[in-house]
Design an enzyme around this catalytic site. Structure first.
Site, PDB file in Angstrom:
ATOM      1  N   HIS B 169      14.233 -40.828   5.268  1.00  0.00           N
ATOM      2  CA  HIS B 169      14.350 -40.702   6.729  1.00  0.00           C
ATOM      3  C   HIS B 169      13.401 -41.688   7.425  1.00  0.00           C
ATOM      4  O   HIS B 169      13.809 -42.442   8.307  1.00  0.00           O
ATOM      5  CB  HIS B 169      14.024 -39.256   7.128  1.00  0.00           C
ATOM      6  CG  HIS B 169      14.004 -38.983   8.600  1.00  0.00           C
ATOM      7  ND1 HIS B 169      14.962 -38.212   9.233  1.00  0.00           N
ATOM      8  CD2 HIS B 169      13.130 -39.354   9.581  1.00  0.00           C
ATOM      9  CE1 HIS B 169      14.687 -38.137  10.524  1.00  0.00           C
ATOM     10  NE2 HIS B 169      13.565 -38.820  10.766  1.00  0.00           N
ATOM     11  N   GLU B 170      12.134 -41.676   7.012  1.00  0.00           N
ATOM     12  CA  GLU B 170      11.141 -42.527   7.685  1.00  0.00           C
ATOM     13  C   GLU B 170      11.465 -44.008   7.501  1.00  0.00           C
ATOM     14  O   GLU B 170      11.376 -44.802   8.437  1.00  0.00           O
ATOM     15  CB  GLU B 170       9.727 -42.229   7.178  1.00  0.00           C
ATOM     16  CG  GLU B 170       9.234 -40.819   7.494  1.00  0.00           C
ATOM     17  CD  GLU B 170       9.397 -40.427   8.946  1.00  0.00           C
ATOM     18  OE1 GLU B 170       9.339 -41.296   9.829  1.00  0.00           O
ATOM     19  OE2 GLU B 170       9.611 -39.222   9.218  1.00  0.00           O
ATOM     20  N   HIS B 173      14.105 -45.246   9.798  1.00  0.00           N
ATOM     21  CA  HIS B 173      13.657 -45.586  11.160  1.00  0.00           C
ATOM     22  C   HIS B 173      13.284 -47.063  11.226  1.00  0.00           C
ATOM     23  O   HIS B 173      13.516 -47.736  12.234  1.00  0.00           O
ATOM     24  CB  HIS B 173      12.452 -44.734  11.564  1.00  0.00           C
ATOM     25  CG  HIS B 173      12.826 -43.391  12.123  1.00  0.00           C
ATOM     26  ND1 HIS B 173      13.769 -43.227  13.113  1.00  0.00           N
ATOM     27  CD2 HIS B 173      12.375 -42.139  11.830  1.00  0.00           C
ATOM     28  CE1 HIS B 173      13.881 -41.934  13.409  1.00  0.00           C
ATOM     29  NE2 HIS B 173      13.055 -41.258  12.640  1.00  0.00           N
ATOM     30  N   GLU B 193      17.636 -40.514  15.393  1.00  0.00           N
ATOM     31  CA  GLU B 193      17.234 -39.434  14.490  1.00  0.00           C
ATOM     32  C   GLU B 193      18.342 -39.100  13.493  1.00  0.00           C
ATOM     33  O   GLU B 193      18.085 -38.869  12.314  1.00  0.00           O
ATOM     34  CB  GLU B 193      16.886 -38.179  15.305  1.00  0.00           C
ATOM     35  CG  GLU B 193      15.424 -38.046  15.612  1.00  0.00           C
ATOM     36  CD  GLU B 193      14.550 -38.178  14.380  1.00  0.00           C
ATOM     37  OE1 GLU B 193      14.778 -37.460  13.394  1.00  0.00           O
ATOM     38  OE2 GLU B 193      13.650 -39.023  14.386  1.00  0.00           O
ATOM     39  N   HIS B 265      15.126 -34.743  17.798  1.00  0.00           N
ATOM     40  CA  HIS B 265      15.289 -33.963  16.570  1.00  0.00           C
ATOM     41  C   HIS B 265      16.243 -32.792  16.768  1.00  0.00           C
ATOM     42  O   HIS B 265      16.598 -32.109  15.822  1.00  0.00           O
ATOM     43  CB  HIS B 265      13.930 -33.461  16.073  1.00  0.00           C
ATOM     44  CG  HIS B 265      12.997 -34.588  15.761  1.00  0.00           C
ATOM     45  ND1 HIS B 265      12.179 -35.131  16.705  1.00  0.00           N
ATOM     46  CD2 HIS B 265      12.805 -35.292  14.622  1.00  0.00           C
ATOM     47  CE1 HIS B 265      11.492 -36.123  16.165  1.00  0.00           C
ATOM     48  NE2 HIS B 265      11.855 -36.247  14.909  1.00  0.00           N
TER      49      HIS B 265
HETATM   50 ZN   LIG Z   1      12.759 -39.267  12.553  1.00  0.00          ZN
END
Ligand SMILES: [Zn+2]
Lengths: 95, 343
Positions: B169-170, B173, B193, B265
């Site tokens: 996930h990170e 980004h 997100e 989120h």
């Molecule tokens: Zn995130």
């Protein structure tokens, strides 16, 4: 009701989305218990024309509220702008 | 210069730099600090602009390295970045360090093997992670240049590196920052997100070699702490059922339920569900067809910081038809999925 000596703090966002129905992160500080230096740091967070700072991906935001004269004043800033003594005043919890 | 200077807002510093009641030295210090703070704040924007510019003039082919270097730093429970370098982090006795190295390398492999992408920026950018950030820190984030992981408080969350979907996930980004450059509020924020959840969960499924029926589609399942588990929570978000009452952060399931100012989120729920429904309908492995469509929608177009969810939906519909002309069921699945969430 928040008293005039209180600084209330809520930490929001992050990967988990704090501030939703279950994940909370809140705290408060007594302004009269702060050093002169810390009080100046609080004042610097609250200029009248303050803009909400741009949120960072998964970074925390802090919603901070205090009394200004007869009105409650609230700002929302990203974590890197918040002095460590305010950051450490919040406690994460599950509701 | 003290690092606490950076927490003072720029407008305040500028005011101080002109305050006649302050000494000349203090006024100059405020002016200098404002300049440095401003430069720091602009760094990410400039990185994005540079990404666009290099793409425009066609020098993206200049690879920094055929495969990205992976580096791990230890913040030792402070919040100064990047911290101390962890030597030979892949074999470090610190399990957080060795896991971060292993999983970050695996994400690099995932992007390379599945999507033909070389690292976050497409040209071999070093993948830098800082672990043990802060004390009892319940978060992981991408700060525009690197990944940051907290250890959790061991109540609600454990070590955030324990979730390979968190690491995927990170890093995603970072990919979004170097491609679509989505903003972090409104529709674009929810999409930002959602893309991180989609690629984070795809990475988790790819590592486990799971098909769409065997995957659990949970985000954050592996980082829940004992207090959260005791209360019956199973995840942070459930892509298959965003409104799941067992999710710590239950989300809307329809686009129309997204409200102004909603945290990304939460607004990521509907597009997460559209991705899940598309994958389930197409079947097989999520990264084989639907993942390829989402990847092309993310990386195959110019930056679109304020993209609306409808635009992204229409783009994936069109791509599904173009990329899989011999399999019209793929475009039907994608179209139906977006329709189900109201787009
Ligand atoms: Zn995130």
């Amino acid at each position: 009701m928040q008293n005039h000596d209180q600084l209330t703090i809520e930490r929001l966002g992050g990967f988990g989305g704090f501030g939703g129905p279950h994940l909370k992160s809140k705290g408060e500080l007594s302004l009269s218990g702060l050093s002169a230096e810390d009080l100046r740091a609080v004042d610097r967070l609250f200029p009248g024309d303050r803009q909400v700072s741009a949120p960072k991906t998964d970074g925390f935001r802090y919603r901070i509220t205090r009394w200004s004269g007869s009105e409650l004043q609230t700002i929302e800033v990203s974590e890197e702008e918040v002095p460590p003594f305010i950051q450490s005043a919040v406690k994460d919890s599950l509701e | 210069m003290s690092c606490t200077c950076f927490i003072i807002p720029k407008d305040v510093l500028e005011r101080l730099s002109k305050d006649p009641e302050l000494s000349k030295e203090l006024r100059q210090a405020s002016k200098d600090t404002a300049r440095v703070s401003s430069a720091m704040r602009n760094l990410r924007d400039q990185a994005s602009l540079l990404t666009s510019a290099t793409r425009t003039v066609g020098i993206m082919e200049l690879q920094l390295a055929p495969f990205p270097a992976v580096k791990v730093y230890d913040c030792k429970h402070h919040q100064t970045l990047p911290g101390t370098s962890v030597p030979n982090s892949g074999t470090s006795p610190d399990l957080t360090a060795s896991r971060t190295f292993k999983e970050t390398t695996a994400v690099a492999n995932f992007y390379k093997q599945v999507f033909g992408r070389n690292s976050i920026d497409g040209v071999g950018m070093t993948m830098l992670s800082s672990i043990h950030y802060g004390t009892n820190y319940n978060n992981a984030m991408w700060n525009g240049a690197q990944m940051i992981y907290g250890d959790g408080d061991n109540q609600i969350f454990i070590d955030f590196t324990a979730g390979n979907d968190v690491i995927g996930h990170e890093l995603t980004h970072g990919v979004t920052q170097h491609t679509l450059q989505l903003a972090y509020s409104g529709d674009a924020g929810g999409l930002n997100e959602s893309l991180s959840d989609c690629f984070g969960t795809m990475f988790r499924q790819w590592e486990a070699n799971q098909d769409v029926n065997h995957a659990d589609w949970l985000i954050g399942h592996d980082i829940l702490g004992p207090v959260a588990k005791t209360k019956g929570f199973t995840c942070l978000r459930n892509m298959a059922n965003p409104a799941d009452p067992h999710a710590l952060a239950p989300q809307p399931t329809k686009y129309a339920q997204i409200t102004p100012g909603m945290d990304p989120h939460y607004s990521s729920g509907p597009p997460n569900l559209a991705f899940y429904l598309s994958c389930k309908s197409v079947g097989g492995k999520s990264w084989e067809k639907v993942g390829q469509i989402w990847y092309r929608a993310l990386t195959g177009f110019p930056p679109s910081p304020n993209m609306k969810m409808k635009e992204f939906a229409d783009r994936t519909r069109k791509l599904a038809t173009q990329m899989y002309p011999a399999a019209p069921a793929v475009a039907t699945a994608v179209g139906q999925a977006w329709k189900q969430i109201g787009l």
